[in-house]
Scaffold this motif. Structure first.
Motif, PDB file in Angstrom:
ATOM      1  N   ALA A  13      -4.693  -1.775  -3.363  1.00 38.45           N
ATOM      2  CA  ALA A  13      -3.701  -0.689  -3.893  1.00 38.45           C
ATOM      3  C   ALA A  13      -4.216  -0.178  -5.142  1.00 38.45           C
ATOM      4  N   TYR A  51       0.082   2.684  -3.794  1.00 36.85           N
ATOM      5  CA  TYR A  51      -0.693   3.714  -3.530  1.00 36.85           C
ATOM      6  C   TYR A  51      -0.418   4.837  -2.862  1.00 36.85           C
ATOM      7  N   ASP A  60      -8.140   7.021   2.368  1.00 35.76           N
ATOM      8  CA  ASP A  60      -7.086   6.802   3.542  1.00 35.76           C
ATOM      9  C   ASP A  60      -7.728   5.941   4.425  1.00 35.76           C
ATOM     10  N   ALA A  91      -7.545   1.433  -5.457  1.00 36.15           N
ATOM     11  CA  ALA A  91      -7.578   2.770  -4.599  1.00 36.15           C
ATOM     12  C   ALA A  91      -6.787   3.899  -5.544  1.00 36.15           C
ATOM     13  N   LEU A  97      -8.394   2.327   3.314  1.00 37.60           N
ATOM     14  CA  LEU A  97      -7.231   1.597   3.481  1.00 37.60           C
ATOM     15  C   LEU A  97      -6.880   1.044   4.880  1.00 37.60           C
ATOM     16  N   LEU A 100       0.821  -1.126  -0.191  1.00 38.37           N
ATOM     17  CA  LEU A 100      -0.165  -0.132   0.113  1.00 38.37           C
ATOM     18  C   LEU A 100       0.838   1.394  -0.111  1.00 38.37           C
TER      19      LEU A 100
END
Length: 305
Positions: A232, A146, A202, A235, A205, A142
């Protein structure tokens, strides 16, 4: 340290490629340079990055320079932004290619030798038996795939806005498609761009990581197998669309290069980096004032779902 500063030619297009020292990233650097773009090839490892630039120069591509970049390191990102500002004063193309798989190898990577003759789905099924997901690997995935994209993009936005035709190309994957989510509420949130914010991304995640640590990924409706990678990329797709909406003066698009032979998948892919690079190049060099907020697959706009 950079690998030699190229004198600024204000009318020339300037591109940055993250993770540019090998695989798809290196091929994108090559193809951009062939098309007359001044390329800043970035990589975490200075030795490998400099070697990649030398390899391109041996091909007669001299408008390529190296600058160190770790997309998870704020200081490294800031140094790249300073270098671009002082050397060129703008940025025309940002290709966010740097990524990791979010899994750990179990056993000997020689299993790849057994993939010959298998179809893409067969290769994936076989390969999965040799991989495992851990909490540390998920968090790192992540942070790179991301948050790294977001931090680099936000840091370079002023330079992109200084271009008359700034564009961002984010490398995606069919593993980032929303159809892989069983949780309908999360799927709808990630797809409803008009209401989605980076703060909400955010939060989603953070929830995913909590569910991952609790062993509740499948129960909570998150994608399974390569979970962190899939989440990821999904997103990142949503972030790209939010960014495109927030900055209509830029072209912000995603591209799925396909199942490519790279180190990240132990060269188990089907396509070559050259084939993938051409797909990325086509999006990077889209006509001025073209589409934004789109996902491209095989040269055509595709659905994020």
């Amino acid at each position: 340290m950079d690998g030699g500063v190229i004198s600024c030619v204000t009318k020339a297009r300037i591109a940055v490629v993250t993770g540019g020292n090998k695989g798809i990233g290196l091929e994108v650097c090559r193809q951009l340079a062939v098309n007359g773009v001044i390329v800043v090839l970035t990589a975490r490892d200075e030795t490998r990055g400099a070697a990649a630039v030398n390899k391109l120069k041996e091909l007669g591509l001299y408008d390529v320079t190296f600058h160190q970049l770790d997309v998870t390191d704020a200081s490294s990102i800031s140094k790249l932004a300073d270098f671009l500002r002082s050397s060129f004063g703008k940025l025309d193309i940002l290709v966010n290619n740097a990524a990791i798989g979010g899994v750990e190898l179990v056993g000997d990577p020689s299993f790849v030798e057994q993939l010959s003759g298998m179809t893409g789905p067969q290769r994936l099924e076989f390969k999965w038996k040799h991989l495992r997901e851990t909490c540390d690997a998920a968090k790192e995935c992540l942070q790179t795939n991301y948050y790294g994209v977001g931090r680099v993009t936000e840091a370079l936005l002023p330079l992109l806005q200084s271009s008359s035709d700034g564009r961002i190309v984010n490398l995606s994957s069919d593993y980032g498609l929303l159809r892989l989510f069983k949780n309908e509420e999360v799927k709808q949130e990630l797809n409803y761009i008009e209401n989605l914010t980076e703060e909400r991304l955010d939060e989603l995640l953070e929830t995913f990581l909590k569910d991952f640590e609790a062993g509740a990924v499948e129960e909570r409706g998150w994608p399974t197998e390569l979970s962190a990678y899939k989440v990821a990329k999904a997103a990142m797709n949503s972030y790209s669309r939010v960014l495109a909406r927030r900055h209509p003066e830029l072209r912000v698009n995603c591209v799925d290069p396909g199942f490519v032979k790279t180190d990240m998948n132990y060269n188990s892919g089907i396509l070559t980096p050259e084939e993938a690079g051409s797909k990325v190049l086509a999006v990077a060099l889209l006509p001025e004032a073209g589409v934004t907020g789109a996902l491209f697959e095989n040269g055509k706009e595709s659905s994020f779902v």
